[in-house]
Design an enzyme around this catalytic site. Structure first.
Site, PDB file in Angstrom:
ATOM      1  N   ARG A 237       1.229  -1.328  -0.253  1.00 56.52           N
ATOM      2  CA  ARG A 237      -0.196   0.367  -0.097  1.00 56.52           C
ATOM      3  C   ARG A 237       1.127   0.910   0.280  1.00 56.52           C
ATOM      4  O   ARG A 237       2.352   1.149   0.717  1.00 56.52           O
ATOM      5  CB  ARG A 237      -0.674   0.197   1.122  1.00 56.52           C
ATOM      6  CG  ARG A 237      -2.152  -0.787   1.271  1.00 56.52           C
ATOM      7  CD  ARG A 237      -3.128  -0.439   0.330  1.00 56.52           C
ATOM      8  NE  ARG A 237      -4.107  -1.576   0.210  1.00 56.52           N
ATOM      9  CZ  ARG A 237      -4.539  -2.667  -0.503  1.00 56.52           C
ATOM     10  NH1 ARG A 237      -3.380  -3.275  -1.469  1.00 56.52           N
ATOM     11  NH2 ARG A 237      -5.417  -3.431  -0.604  1.00 56.52           N
ATOM     12  N   GLU A 266      -4.678   7.345  -4.335  1.00 52.53           N
ATOM     13  CA  GLU A 266      -4.954   6.979  -5.681  1.00 52.53           C
ATOM     14  C   GLU A 266      -6.212   6.827  -6.411  1.00 52.53           C
ATOM     15  O   GLU A 266      -7.340   7.424  -4.968  1.00 52.53           O
ATOM     16  CB  GLU A 266      -5.038   5.095  -5.345  1.00 52.53           C
ATOM     17  CG  GLU A 266      -3.459   5.110  -5.251  1.00 52.53           C
ATOM     18  CD  GLU A 266      -3.376   2.965  -4.708  1.00 52.53           C
ATOM     19  OE1 GLU A 266      -4.033   2.363  -5.530  1.00 52.53           O
ATOM     20  OE2 GLU A 266      -2.263   2.894  -4.463  1.00 52.53           O
ATOM     21  N   HIS A 285      -2.020   0.067  -9.628  1.00 46.63           N
ATOM     22  CA  HIS A 285      -2.647  -0.644  -8.701  1.00 46.63           C
ATOM     23  C   HIS A 285      -3.116  -2.154  -9.130  1.00 46.63           C
ATOM     24  O   HIS A 285      -4.345  -2.716  -9.216  1.00 46.63           O
ATOM     25  CB  HIS A 285      -3.407  -0.312  -7.157  1.00 46.63           C
ATOM     26  CG  HIS A 285      -3.254  -0.613  -6.355  1.00 46.63           C
ATOM     27  ND1 HIS A 285      -4.371  -0.735  -4.849  1.00 46.63           N
ATOM     28  CD2 HIS A 285      -3.542  -2.177  -5.525  1.00 46.63           C
ATOM     29  CE1 HIS A 285      -4.151  -1.493  -4.149  1.00 46.63           C
ATOM     30  NE2 HIS A 285      -4.167  -2.420  -4.319  1.00 46.63           N
TER      31      HIS A 285
HETATM   32  C1  DGY Z   1      -5.552  -6.732  -2.107  1.00 46.74           C
HETATM   33  O1  DGY Z   1      -6.019  -7.242  -2.879  1.00 46.74           O
HETATM   34  O2  DGY Z   1      -5.529  -6.258  -1.248  1.00 46.74           O
HETATM   35  C2  DGY Z   1      -5.332  -5.934  -3.932  1.00 46.74           C
HETATM   36  O3  DGY Z   1      -4.096  -4.937  -3.123  1.00 46.74           O
HETATM   37  C3  DGY Z   1      -6.340  -4.955  -4.844  1.00 46.74           C
HETATM   38  O4  DGY Z   1      -6.315  -3.969  -3.136  1.00 46.74           O
END
Ligand code: DGY
Length: 319
Positions: A237, A266, A285
């Site tokens: 993240r 984002e 992402h």
């Molecule tokens: C997750 O599954 O957490 C991926 O990063 C998509 O948000």
């Protein structure tokens, strides 16, 4: 009377059809400002909510007084205010496991692309600059036989380690809250402190969940500890990194390059300096974003939701 489910993300038709057999379904395939009020209205009677990424905080939950379950189509659940959900007796679920290999493929691909400058060179070829003369300026750095430091040796971290160990003969260091003996045995991974990992690794790959404790976990000091030749990869993240410090580290050449699938905000702001740096490879992402895997995630999320609304324990309850 059938229980009501609100879906706020595009999901495969078969997921919608499965849910429609047992529940009354409101499906917001494209949720945007035009239909947001309608979505809020639907929340009034929602028993279950299926989707991803939307911030589920007090303000939103106040619109959903009879909500019993929030089923996230993601492994991460930093969009959920777990304390608030607990206080309201709302169950939360996620979709671990089914996305491990796909996400590891993406992150390893990002690592390769960053080391070998693939996006930069793609642009070079397509813009007609390849004139046949040899140019050392185009050289990248090797990945094979290098040292990979993985911060967060969860199941995705381990899938990355597997690729690095068996496919690329890399030496693996890892830092994690607890030791992962299975990774040490399977991939000869060495457990070490964060500082040791940062100072010794050629590639630093961040794969931890985002929690209040990991917010801006990697900052200026950490980038300064890394080798000047280090490549930093973030597949977790954006908020786990102090983005200003990352920008400074790249500008000051404390590190060589970065490959980023995630950003502090984002979608990333158009004027974010990272977007104009040739030594940064960016992705929107998309770690788990393949047709097959997103379908599996959505099906699993639907199963979690159905079980919770049927009074059973869902397989992937977040505790
Ligand atoms: C997750 O599954 O957490 C991926 O990063 C998509 O948000």
């Amino acid at each position: 009377m059938k229980k009501k489910v609100v879906i706020y993300r595009e999901v495969p038709e078969k997921v919608v059809n499965t849910l429609m057999k047992n529940f009354e379904v409101s499906y917001f395939k494209n949720l945007h400002t035009n239909n947001y009020d309608e979505f809020i209205k639907e929340l009034q009677h929602a028993d279950g909510l299926l989707g991803a990424s939307m911030k589920m905080d007090k303000e939103l939950l106040d619109h959903a007084p009879q909500l019993k379950v929030i089923s996230n189509i993601s492994v991460g659940y930093d969009n959920l205010d777990l304390e608030e959900l607990k206080n309201r007796g709302i169950i939360a679920t996620n979709t671990p496991g089914v996305l491990n290999d796909t996400t590891a493929d993406t992150i390893f691909g990002l690592l390769l692309a960053t080391a070998r400058r693939m996006t930069e060179l793609d642009h070079y070829v397509k813009s007609g600059n390849w004139n046949g003369s040899k140019n050392e300026d185009l050289f990248g750095v090797d990945v094979h036989h290098k040292k990979l430091g993985i911060i967060g040796m969860g199941s995705i971290g381990q899938a990355i380690a597997k690729r690095a160990h068996f496919g690329f003969d890399m030496e693996i260091l890892y830092y994690n809250r607890s030791r992962k003996k299975e990774a040490e045995e399977a991939f000869s991974a060495t457990y070490c402190s964060l500082d040791e990992l940062l100072t010794q690794s050629d590639f630093v790959c961040l794969m931890i969940p985002h929690t209040p404790e990991t917010e801006k976990m990697i900052g200026e000091r950490d980038f300064q500890l890394m080798k000047n030749s280090a490549i930093f990869i973030n597949g977790s993240r954006g908020k786990n990194v102090d983005e200003r410090a990352l920008i400074k580290a790249l500008q000051q050449k404390w590190i060589l390059r970065a490959g980023l699938d995630v950003f502090e905000h984002e979608p990333v702001e158009k004027d974010n300096p990272l977007l104009t740096m040739p030594n940064v490879v960016t992705l929107p992402h998309i770690g788990s974003a393949t047709k097959e895997t997103r379908e599996k995630m959505a099906m699993l999320a639907a199963e979690n939701l159905s079980k919770a609304l049927d009074g059973e324990t869902p397989p992937n309850i977040i505790r």
